[in-house]
Write an enzyme that holds these catalytic residues in place. Structure first.
Site, PDB file in Angstrom:
ATOM      1  N   HIS A 184      -2.806   4.326  -4.364  1.00 54.17           N
ATOM      2  CA  HIS A 184      -3.572   4.814  -1.943  1.00 54.17           C
ATOM      3  C   HIS A 184      -3.669   3.806  -1.086  1.00 54.17           C
ATOM      4  CE1 HIS A 184      -6.646   2.415  -4.542  1.00 54.17           C
ATOM      5  NE2 HIS A 184      -7.192   2.030  -3.140  1.00 54.17           N
TER       6      HIS A 184
HETATM    7  C1  UD1 Z   1     -10.384   2.003   1.493  1.00 51.15           C
HETATM    8  C2  UD1 Z   1     -10.511   0.177   1.327  1.00 51.15           C
HETATM    9  C3  UD1 Z   1      -9.512  -0.805   0.310  1.00 51.15           C
HETATM   10  C4  UD1 Z   1      -9.929   0.555  -1.356  1.00 51.15           C
HETATM   11  C5  UD1 Z   1     -10.349   2.154  -0.632  1.00 51.15           C
HETATM   12  C6  UD1 Z   1     -10.604   3.279  -1.730  1.00 51.15           C
HETATM   13  C7  UD1 Z   1     -10.205  -1.829   3.364  1.00 51.15           C
HETATM   14  C8  UD1 Z   1      -9.601  -2.117   4.229  1.00 51.15           C
HETATM   15  N1  UD1 Z   1     -10.161  -0.492   2.470  1.00 51.15           N
HETATM   16  O1  UD1 Z   1      -9.137   1.633   1.477  1.00 51.15           O
HETATM   17  O2  UD1 Z   1     -10.521  -1.992  -0.173  1.00 51.15           O
HETATM   18  O3  UD1 Z   1      -9.258   0.723  -1.853  1.00 51.15           O
HETATM   19  O4  UD1 Z   1     -10.805   2.317   0.822  1.00 51.15           O
HETATM   20  O5  UD1 Z   1     -10.206   3.983  -1.402  1.00 51.15           O
HETATM   21  O6  UD1 Z   1     -12.640  -1.742   3.499  1.00 51.15           O
HETATM   22  N2  UD1 Z   1     -10.423   9.611   4.515  1.00 51.15           N
HETATM   23  C9  UD1 Z   1     -10.717  10.287   4.398  1.00 51.15           C
HETATM   24  N3  UD1 Z   1     -11.970  10.822   3.785  1.00 51.15           N
HETATM   25  C10 UD1 Z   1     -13.101   9.325   3.506  1.00 51.15           C
HETATM   26  C11 UD1 Z   1     -12.420   8.188   4.145  1.00 51.15           C
HETATM   27  C12 UD1 Z   1     -11.140   8.006   4.842  1.00 51.15           C
HETATM   28  O7  UD1 Z   1     -10.771  11.656   4.793  1.00 51.15           O
HETATM   29  O8  UD1 Z   1     -13.986   9.833   2.742  1.00 51.15           O
HETATM   30  C13 UD1 Z   1      -9.409   9.252   5.364  1.00 51.15           C
HETATM   31  C14 UD1 Z   1      -8.766   8.709   6.852  1.00 51.15           C
HETATM   32  O9  UD1 Z   1      -8.485   9.400   7.159  1.00 51.15           O
HETATM   33  C15 UD1 Z   1      -8.721   7.093   6.628  1.00 51.15           C
HETATM   34  C16 UD1 Z   1      -7.546   7.151   5.536  1.00 51.15           C
HETATM   35  O10 UD1 Z   1      -8.718   8.207   5.038  1.00 51.15           O
HETATM   36  O11 UD1 Z   1      -7.813   6.716   8.293  1.00 51.15           O
HETATM   37  C17 UD1 Z   1      -8.228   5.324   4.723  1.00 51.15           C
HETATM   38  O12 UD1 Z   1      -9.553   4.889   5.426  1.00 51.15           O
HETATM   39  P1  UD1 Z   1     -10.543   3.940   5.114  1.00 51.15           P
HETATM   40  O13 UD1 Z   1     -11.568   3.351   4.780  1.00 51.15           O
HETATM   41  O14 UD1 Z   1      -9.497   2.590   6.582  1.00 51.15           O
HETATM   42  O15 UD1 Z   1      -9.137   2.861   4.133  1.00 51.15           O
HETATM   43  P2  UD1 Z   1      -8.905   3.409   2.597  1.00 51.15           P
HETATM   44  O16 UD1 Z   1      -7.623   3.460   2.347  1.00 51.15           O
HETATM   45  O17 UD1 Z   1      -9.950   4.238   2.369  1.00 51.15           O
END
Ligand code: UD1
Length: 362
Positions: free
Chosen positions: A204
């Site tokens: 991820h």
């Molecule tokens: C975040 C953390 C990362 C951690 C990871 C675990 C930061 C900078 N990054 O990254 O350190 O390892 O979480 O998962 O804080 N999304 C969904 N559903 C959700 C959450 C997210 O669909 O419940 C999708 C959204 O499209 C979003 C993307 O995942 O834009 C990324 O989510 P985000 O929280 O921005 O970062 P992660 O890649 O999950």
């Protein structure tokens, strides 16, 4: 004493669970649990609260997904009135996600002591958003709880006062040890008909999954491995979106033995890891969990902020070069490496140590 505890994203939940439980032994502490809502899907959030017995958050800021700047700013705006109203003696943050630095910054600007659990980890790679979050959070924290000796060394080298640093062990391992026997009852292996060798995979990190060239290279290696054994791949929403948006999605669909699942709960994932022949990952926490489960881990990154996992012999950091991945894979399959040692203080008692120190020193 009032302590606000912050969680936001999936890996935070495993870290906060034993801390919330340990407050039970200290009635003088009044904990409040705040969920920023950085992760919000049932399978990325609520499921973990239920499985790990974390109390319902007292407050959910419901910030959701956005760019780094917007997400961080929204968390700060929503968290500030919580701190102003509740007037805590300390704010406790865990890990290295955007919620960690956002809430940490709000706390110190309001003159509230900041506690960072899992401080001091450094990958040395400032292109990684988490590395920036770690460095900034540690710089402003008053209590820095470290999981491994490198954490302490890094902080002292950066000029952090020794009196603020406490080597207490690893709260994520507290959760693993507490839930291992429950996870043994998971039926996930039957559900996916896994009786022989298989590999478990997670991916991820933006540096791996946002760049189609890198992701394509990883698929080249995975294609070879899946010819030998099934690869079980519970897929993060970020990774799924990127695959679906590119031709790589079609390539994955053609690999019969690379089996994509929606994100799975903690207990099923623990079972999936512990019975795997090997784990391939770019996650930080999984490098630690496999160390305790004694399952070989191949880390698909150029560096690790958790060097103890390499030192004790359970983790191989290989990057994203196809040949390097396959060499590490073959070495792992040949049984090279032997039994890893257990890192100091990864004994299930980290949260107790943390809460005891807070009860005496805040
Ligand atoms: C975040 C953390 C990362 C951690 C990871 C675990 C930061 C900078 N990054 O990254 O350190 O390892 O979480 O998962 O804080 N999304 C969904 N559903 C959700 C959450 C997210 O669909 O419940 C999708 C959204 O499209 C979003 C993307 O995942 O834009 C990324 O989510 P985000 O929280 O921005 O970062 P992660 O890649 O999950």
């Amino acid at each position: 004493m009032r302590i606000i505890n912050v969680v936001g994203a999936r890996p935070n939940f495993m870290k906060i669970a034993p801390i919330m439980a340990a407050y039970g032994d200290h009635p003088s502490i009044e904990p409040l649990l705040v969920h920023t809502g950085q992760h919000y899907d049932e399978k990325m959030s609520d499921l973990f609260f239920r499985q790990l017995g974390i109390p319902e958050p007292d407050i959910n800021l419901e910030v959701g997904s956005a760019t780094h700047a917007v997400q961080t700013a929204e968390i700060m705006k929503a968290f500030e009135p919580v701190v102003t109203d509740y007037k805590p003696d300390a704010v406790l943050v865990v890990g290295d996600v955007n919620s960690t630095i956002a809430c940490g910054l709000v706390a110190v600007k309001l003159g509230v002591k900041l506690v960072h659990v899992e401080a001091g980890l450094r990958s040395g790679d400032r292109g990684m958003p988490e590395e920036i979050n770690r460095i900034l959070t540690d710089t402003i924290s008053d209590f820095l709880f470290v999981t491994e000796k490198s954490g302490r060394e890094n902080l002292l080298a950066e000029g952090v006062d020794e009196s603020k640093v406490f080597f207490v062990g690893n709260v994520m391992i507290d959760t693993l040890l507490r839930n291992k026997s429950k996870s043994d009852e998971s039926t996930i292996l039957d559900e996916f008909d896994l009786s022989g060798d298989y590999a478990a995979l997670t991916l991820h990190r933006p540096s791996n999954v946002d760049d189609p060239v890198v992701l394509g290279r990883l698929l080249d290696a995975l294609e070879v491995i899946q010819n030998d054994m099934p690869i079980i791949f519970p897929i993060h929403p970020r990774t799924r979106k990127n695959l679906e948006a590119s031709v790589l999605g079609e390539r994955v669909a053609k690999m019969a033995n690379l089996r994509l699942l929606d994100p799975i709960g903690y207990l099923d994932f623990l079972k999936l890891m512990s019975s795997a022949r090997l784990v391939l990952t770019d996650s930080g926490g999984i490098q630690e969990e496999t160390t305790i489960l004694k399952v070989p881990c191949i880390t698909l990154r150029e560096n690790t902020e958790r060097p103890i996992t390499v030192e004790v012999g359970s983790n191989t950091v290989v990057g994203t070069d196809v040949q390097k991945i396959l060499t590490a894979y073959r070495e792992t399959m040949s049984g090279a490496g032997g039994e890893p040692r257990t890192p100091e203080f990864w004994d299930g008692q980290a949260a107790r140590r943390i809460v005891k120190i807070l009860s005496e020193k805040v």
